[in-house]
Structure formats: C-alpha cells, structure tokens
Design a protein around this motif. Structure first.
Motif, short mmCIF file in Angstrom:
data_model
loop_
_atom_site.label_atom_id
_atom_site.label_comp_id
_atom_site.label_asym_id
_atom_site.label_seq_id
_atom_site.Cartn_x
_atom_site.Cartn_y
_atom_site.Cartn_z
N PHE A 45 0.84 -1.19 0.00
CA PHE A 45 0.00 0.00 0.00
C PHE A 45 0.88 1.24 0.00
CE2 PHE A 45 -2.87 -3.22 1.41
CZ PHE A 45 -4.13 -2.81 0.99
N ASN A 46 0.35 2.34 -0.52
CA ASN A 46 1.09 3.60 -0.50
C ASN A 46 1.11 4.22 0.89
OD1 ASN A 46 -0.46 3.59 -3.39
ND2 ASN A 46 1.66 4.25 -3.54
N LEU A 47 0.02 4.03 1.64
CA LEU A 47 -0.12 4.65 2.95
C LEU A 47 -0.84 3.71 3.90
CD1 LEU A 47 0.10 7.32 4.69
CD2 LEU A 47 -2.19 7.87 3.84
N VAL A 48 -0.33 3.59 5.11
CA VAL A 48 -0.97 2.82 6.17
C VAL A 48 -1.28 3.79 7.29
CG1 VAL A 48 -0.67 0.96 7.86
CG2 VAL A 48 0.25 0.70 5.53
N VAL A 49 -2.51 3.74 7.80
CA VAL A 49 -2.94 4.63 8.89
C VAL A 49 -3.50 3.76 10.01
CG1 VAL A 49 -4.41 6.56 9.58
CG2 VAL A 49 -3.52 6.45 7.24
N MET A 50 -3.00 3.97 11.22
CA MET A 50 -3.52 3.25 12.39
C MET A 50 -3.40 4.12 13.61
SD MET A 50 -0.47 0.45 13.25
CE MET A 50 -0.55 -0.34 11.67
N ASN A 51 -4.02 3.69 14.71
CA ASN A 51 -3.91 4.44 15.96
C ASN A 51 -2.90 3.77 16.89
OD1 ASN A 51 -5.25 2.39 17.55
ND2 ASN A 51 -7.21 3.16 16.83
N GLY A 52 -2.62 4.43 17.99
CA GLY A 52 -1.62 3.94 18.93
C GLY A 52 -1.94 2.58 19.51
N THR A 53 -3.21 2.32 19.79
CA THR A 53 -3.62 1.01 20.32
C THR A 53 -3.34 -0.08 19.31
OG1 THR A 53 -5.32 2.07 21.68
CG2 THR A 53 -5.55 -0.29 21.28
N GLU A 54 -3.65 0.20 18.05
CA GLU A 54 -3.38 -0.78 17.00
C GLU A 54 -1.87 -0.96 16.80
OE1 GLU A 54 -7.45 0.26 14.53
OE2 GLU A 54 -5.60 1.37 14.11
N ALA A 55 -1.12 0.14 16.86
CA ALA A 55 0.34 0.05 16.69
C ALA A 55 0.98 -0.78 17.79
CB ALA A 55 0.95 1.44 16.64
N ALA A 56 0.38 -0.78 18.97
CA ALA A 56 0.92 -1.58 20.08
C ALA A 56 0.83 -3.08 19.80
CB ALA A 56 0.17 -1.24 21.37
N LEU A 57 0.05 -3.48 18.81
CA LEU A 57 -0.08 -4.89 18.46
C LEU A 57 1.06 -5.40 17.58
CD1 LEU A 57 -3.89 -4.89 17.56
CD2 LEU A 57 -2.82 -5.62 19.71
N LEU A 58 1.97 -4.50 17.20
CA LEU A 58 3.06 -4.86 16.29
C LEU A 58 4.11 -5.76 16.93
CD1 LEU A 58 3.46 -1.38 14.60
CD2 LEU A 58 2.65 -3.48 13.49
N ASN A 60 6.14 -4.81 19.64
CA ASN A 60 7.14 -4.07 20.42
C ASN A 60 6.60 -3.93 21.84
OD1 ASN A 60 8.59 -1.92 21.68
ND2 ASN A 60 9.32 -1.29 19.67
N PRO A 61 7.34 -4.37 22.86
CA PRO A 61 6.82 -4.34 24.23
C PRO A 61 6.73 -2.93 24.83
CG PRO A 61 9.08 -5.13 24.23
CD PRO A 61 8.66 -4.98 22.79
N SER A 62 7.29 -1.95 24.19
CA SER A 62 7.28 -0.58 24.70
C SER A 62 5.87 0.00 24.67
CB SER A 62 8.21 0.29 23.85
OG SER A 62 8.07 1.64 24.17
N ASP A 63 5.63 1.00 25.52
CA ASP A 63 4.38 1.74 25.44
C ASP A 63 4.59 3.10 24.77
OD1 ASP A 63 5.70 3.02 27.47
OD2 ASP A 63 4.12 2.80 28.95
N ASP A 64 5.73 3.28 24.14
CA ASP A 64 6.10 4.52 23.47
C ASP A 64 5.68 4.46 22.00
OD1 ASP A 64 7.31 6.76 22.38
OD2 ASP A 64 9.35 6.20 22.97
N THR A 65 4.84 5.38 21.58
CA THR A 65 4.34 5.39 20.21
C THR A 65 5.47 5.54 19.19
OG1 THR A 65 2.27 6.31 20.99
CG2 THR A 65 2.68 6.46 18.64
N ARG A 66 6.51 6.28 19.54
CA ARG A 66 7.63 6.42 18.60
C ARG A 66 8.30 5.07 18.37
NH1 ARG A 66 11.94 10.64 17.10
NH2 ARG A 66 12.69 9.55 15.27
N GLU A 67 8.42 4.27 19.41
CA GLU A 67 8.98 2.92 19.25
C GLU A 67 8.07 2.05 18.38
OE1 GLU A 67 12.03 1.84 20.07
OE2 GLU A 67 12.32 3.94 20.61
#
Length: 182
Positions: A45-58, A60-67
């Motif tokens: 895809f050209n662009l992926v958009v998600m929120n912080g809660t969804e990004a936490a499912l990636l 990474n054990p951190s709670d930092d959105t930048r991570e």
C-alpha cells in the motif's frame, strides 16, 4: 479448513487491491496487524494509517508510540508511508522520507467513534488531492478529527468536490475506509 481458505483469499484480495490502485490506503484491522503477512502485504500500500492502540499490536513491548512507529517502519520498509495517531497524545508519521511528530489539539470528547476515519479522510484530501505540505496536511487532519469527536460541525470541502459525512459517505455513497483506493 474453510476459515483458513477464506482468510487466505482475503489476504490475496488485499494484495491485488494495493497493486491495482493508483494510490492505496490501508487502515488495518487488529487481526491483520497481528498476522505474519502484515508487513509484506502492508508494504504494497502507499499509505498505512492506524492508531496507537493498533500500533501496540506490532509486537514491540514498549508503550512509546515512537517505538511502535519504528517497529512499523521495520515491518513495512522505508518505502511505505504511514501515520500513527495516538488519541490526545503525540502521533508519528513517516512521510516523504522523514519522521513527522504531531500533536492533537486539546478537545472535550463527545464521542470517539469515527475519529480515525475523519482524520484519514481529511489527511487524504490535504496530502494527496490538494498536495499540501506534510505539516499542513497533518494539522488539518488533526483539526478535523478534533471537531469530529467534539461533535462540532465539519467544514464542507465542496471546493474539491468531496463531501465526507458522519456515516462515512463519500459524495453520497456509503464507503468503508478500511482499504480505500484513490
């Protein structure tokens, strides 16, 4: 059995959707984010958009959105642009080869339902259709999402021919923003 085959068919549809569109956007479902093929298919895809809660499912054990943003970039590669919104906190975007932090305006929340769709629709209008600078596109998308969740009326972007209604309608037609191709 049948569920697995249907799941595989869905993944193939996502691959074809991204390949067939001039510009494709993915707002992935949490189950798709957890899937081992997410990075491979998401990168088409050209662009992926998600929120912080969804990004936490990636993963990474951190709670930092930048991570989480760095983890998403590893999964998608540097060639796929993405935006991670984060409710009332700082969000992160990888756009035009650079990192872009952005802050949402303070707002009294009436209802959060549809905030991501309002953000994504306005971001696409500003970034893709109007070709605004990244900071402008992010700021306008945050402003629209803030107005949406506070129950304030949205501006009518009739000058560009697109009208986005509260039910996710585009020019009067109901449309899912889960995977949208322009």
């Amino acid at each position: 059995g049948a569920c697995r085959a249907r799941h595989d068919e869905t993944l193939e549809v996502l691959r074809r959707l991204a390949d067939s569109a001039q510009f494709s956007v993915c707002q992935p479902h949490p189950d798709f984010i957890r899937h081992p093929a997410f990075g491979e298919i998401g990168a088409t895809f050209n662009l992926v958009v998600m929120n912080g809660t969804e990004a936490a499912l990636l993963g990474n054990p951190s709670d930092d959105t930048r991570e989480h943003a760095r983890c998403l970039q590893e999964k998608l590669g540097e060639g796929t642009e993405f935006v991670i919104t984060n409710g009332p906190s700082r969000g992160w975007a990888w756009l035009r080869g650079s990192w872009w932090p952005f802050e949402p305006p303070p707002v009294k929340v009436s209802c959060e339902a549809g905030a991501g769709d309002a953000f994504t629709a306005e971001f696409l209008v500003q970034y893709r259709l109007r070709r605004q600078p990244v900071r402008t596109a992010l700021a306008e998308a945050m402003r629209t999402a803030a107005r949406w969740i506070s129950g304030q009326p949205l501006d009518n972007p009739s000058s560009n021919g697109y009208e986005f209604g509260r039910a996710g309608a585009v020019n009067g037609h109901s449309r899912s923003w889960t995977e949208m191709a322009l």
